[in-house]
Design an enzyme around this catalytic site. Structure first.
Site, mmCIF file in Angstrom:
data_model
loop_
_atom_site.group_PDB
_atom_site.id
_atom_site.type_symbol
_atom_site.label_atom_id
_atom_site.label_comp_id
_atom_site.label_asym_id
_atom_site.label_seq_id
_atom_site.Cartn_x
_atom_site.Cartn_y
_atom_site.Cartn_z
ATOM 1 N N CYS A 91 0.221 -1.844 -5.915
ATOM 2 C CA CYS A 91 1.010 -0.658 -5.541
ATOM 3 C C CYS A 91 2.485 -0.986 -5.287
ATOM 4 O O CYS A 91 3.376 -0.241 -5.698
ATOM 5 C CB CYS A 91 0.402 0.015 -4.313
ATOM 6 S SG CYS A 91 0.208 -1.092 -2.912
ATOM 7 N N HIS A 133 -0.198 -0.014 1.725
ATOM 8 C CA HIS A 133 0.032 0.717 0.493
ATOM 9 C C HIS A 133 1.517 1.049 0.344
ATOM 10 O O HIS A 133 2.249 1.072 1.332
ATOM 11 C CB HIS A 133 -0.816 2.006 0.505
ATOM 12 C CG HIS A 133 -0.865 2.706 -0.828
ATOM 13 N ND1 HIS A 133 -1.114 2.055 -2.019
ATOM 14 C CD2 HIS A 133 -0.704 4.014 -1.165
ATOM 15 C CE1 HIS A 133 -1.098 2.919 -3.010
ATOM 16 N NE2 HIS A 133 -0.846 4.128 -2.522
ATOM 17 N N ASP A 148 2.899 9.196 -5.902
ATOM 18 C CA ASP A 148 2.220 7.897 -5.849
ATOM 19 C C ASP A 148 1.729 7.550 -7.255
ATOM 20 O O ASP A 148 0.694 8.015 -7.704
ATOM 21 C CB ASP A 148 1.025 7.976 -4.875
ATOM 22 C CG ASP A 148 0.322 6.631 -4.715
ATOM 23 O OD1 ASP A 148 0.498 5.751 -5.580
ATOM 24 O OD2 ASP A 148 -0.419 6.465 -3.722
#
Length: 531
Positions: A91, A133, A148
């Site tokens: 991520c 994250h 995202d």
């Protein structure tokens, strides 16, 4: 950002208008440098929104999640140039590449970090330590928006060894009121909400995944992921806009529950048969069969904590979810049900249900119980179907006390094929005195709009005169065959008469369809009690 539930995004986005741009962005194949890649992508993008969209589409379809790098951080670089060359990252790498590409395109973009309810999240867990994250915020049309690209690109399997590309539109410019459901930024200002949530509130809030929102679901009760049973029972309900189909699994199996469909959602009562913690999953799918991926998707997960077991509420294994009539059975042509509730309680072991039927419908019904002595054939004999015009009545006489499932099937009269299962009821009788014999056996020549007025019991007393009264039309003659043969007389649409049961084990009703023929057809068969 008050969420008015009309849109899942934080600004008006017309996905149809993006079709050409999306298709173009997917085809761009430049890996020489971030600058060159952005230059190629922006050829078809005019507005800032279009530029962000092109970057988003490219990353979601060209960068895969690095499951190996996740486990072995020394092999991993999250620098934008490296992510681009390798075509994979975690991520952090997705978010840095997104930020860098926006910067080249002249768009303000920030990389945000925080806690997420993503892979490995356990229902009801707490979050401690460093954030796990990363995602982005972009500045468009005078304010900040969230996205995202890691979650937009696909998903990893449960063992975290395999990534699958599965594009998810939901995480592009997600409305902050929905984004906070799964993403908790380290800096609470980046929640972009007027009233920000605390970490504790974030932990205690129900996780609604993207399927929940994309299927048009609106709310759940309770709103907390951990539910305690009260007297062995826990209840859950879901609200949605339109007719949606649901199913559930308790510890991986669809048992120990009673689910009913509502026009705008569903209700579920769960009765775990063991104390302790149980995982409860709720699945949903659109009711329109033409939906491209017509499979049930998990939309919610609860943990049910059971302190005591309700041993009195047990459901037969043949009970099929959902239970009772609903918009679904209505759509299949079963209108105006006399019993709207899923459970029918009877004290004397008898009940009668009526429906108005849609056009061209043939009905089949059967009775089931966990008691093995009730075979499928016998189960049918304990129901009597009576048609009056477009109405159908189902008379049920239970063979004994207990829990029974009444299953209802239908097909088009014009259709030669099999019957389709439509819905079922749970019938409960606690009276142990109950012991109804089956209805008389009906043969093929018994027409669906004929009606037995008496005797309803398929078991006749021995050595008695028994009164017969049958509603039948379009026939010339009716005989009752016992030891002797007794003709019935026609009177105002009914055939009536008596028959004596002595000296025989079975009694048959036969009809002459044509006065000039000597040929009789059997229509009913009764048993006679043994001495």
């Amino acid at each position: 950002y008050p969420w008015d539930k009309s849109s899942l995004k934080s600004m008006p986005v017309d996905l149809q208008q993006f079709k050409k741009l999306d298709a173009y962005a997917l085809k761009v194949n430049v890996k020489s440098s971030v600058e060159e890649l952005v230059k190629a992508l922006l050829k078809q993008a005019r507005t800032d929104l279009e530029k962000v969209r092109a970057i988003w589409m490219w990353i979601c379809h060209h960068i895969e999640y690095d499951v190996v790098g996740y486990h072995n951080k020394s092999q991993l670089s999250t620098k934008p140039e490296d992510v681009l060359q390798m075509g994979k990252s975690i991520c952090e790498g997705y978010a840095k590449l997104f930020e860098q590409m926006c910067s080249v395109a002249g768009i303000q973009c920030k990389k945000l970090s925080g806690h997420s309810k993503g892979y490995g999240y356990k229902t009801g867990q707490t979050f401690t330590g460093d954030s796990d994250h990363a995602w982005n915020a972009v500045y468009l049309e005078g304010r900040w928006h969230l996205l995202d690209s890691t979650w937009g690109s696909g998903s990893v399997d449960d063992s975290f060894t395999k990534f699958t590309y599965r594009y998810n539109e939901f995480y592009f410019l997600t409305h902050p009121a929905l984004f906070i459901n799964s993403h908790f930024p380290d800096n609470s200002n980046w929640q972009l909400l007027k009233t920000t949530l605390t970490l504790k509130e974030f932990e205690n809030n129900m996780l609604h995944n993207s399927n929940f929102y994309t299927l048009g679901l609106l709310a759940t009760h309770p709103e907390t992921p951990i539910i305690q049973t009260v007297n062995g029972k826990a209840s859950v309900s879901v609200d949605c806009r339109s007719s949606t189909l649901f199913m559930f699994k308790l510890k991986g199996r669809d048992e120990h529950g009673l689910m009913t469909l509502k026009k705008q959602g569903m209700n579920l009562d769960i009765y775990p048969q063991k104390t302790g913690r149980h995982k409860l999953e709720i699945f949903a799918k659109p009711s329109k069969a033409e939906a491209s991926d017509n499979i049930y998707k998990c939309v919610l997960e609860y943990i049910v904590e059971c302190q005591s077991v309700d041993k009195t509420t047990r459901f037969p294994k043949d009970l099929h979810q959902p239970v009772g009539p609903s918009w679904f059975s209505e759509r299949q042509g079963f209108l105006r049900p006399s019993h709207r509730e899923p459970v029918i309680h009877t004290n004397d072991g008898r009940c009668s249900l009526t429906f108005t039927l849609g056009k061209d419908i043939r009905v089949l019904s059967s009775l089931h119980s966990d008691d093995s002595s009730l075979t499928e054939e016998m189960g049918r004999q304990h129901i009597l179907q009576i048609h009056r015009g477009n109405q159908i009545e189902l008379k049920v006489h239970l063979p004994h006390a207990g829990n029974f499932v009444l299953k209802i099937y239908s097909k088009k009269k014009s259709d030669p094929g099999n019957y389709d299962y439509i819905f079922n009821y749970l019938i409960v009788c606690l009276n142990t005195e109950v012991k109804w014999p089956a209805f008389p056996q009906r043969y093929n020549k018994w027409m669906e709009d004929y009606e037995i007025l008496e005797p309803l019991s398929g078991l006749l007393p021995a050595n008695r005169n028994v009164q017969f009264k049958l509603k039948m039309h379009g026939i010339a003659k009716v005989l009752v065959q016992a030891e002797n043969t007794y003709p019935l007389t026609h009177n105002r649409g009914c055939w009536e008469g008596t028959c004596n049961t002595s000296g025989c084990r079975e009694v048959f009703v036969m009809v002459h369809e044509n006065a000039n023929h000597s040929f009789y057809s059997y229509v009913l068969k009764y048993q006679v009690e043994t001495q």
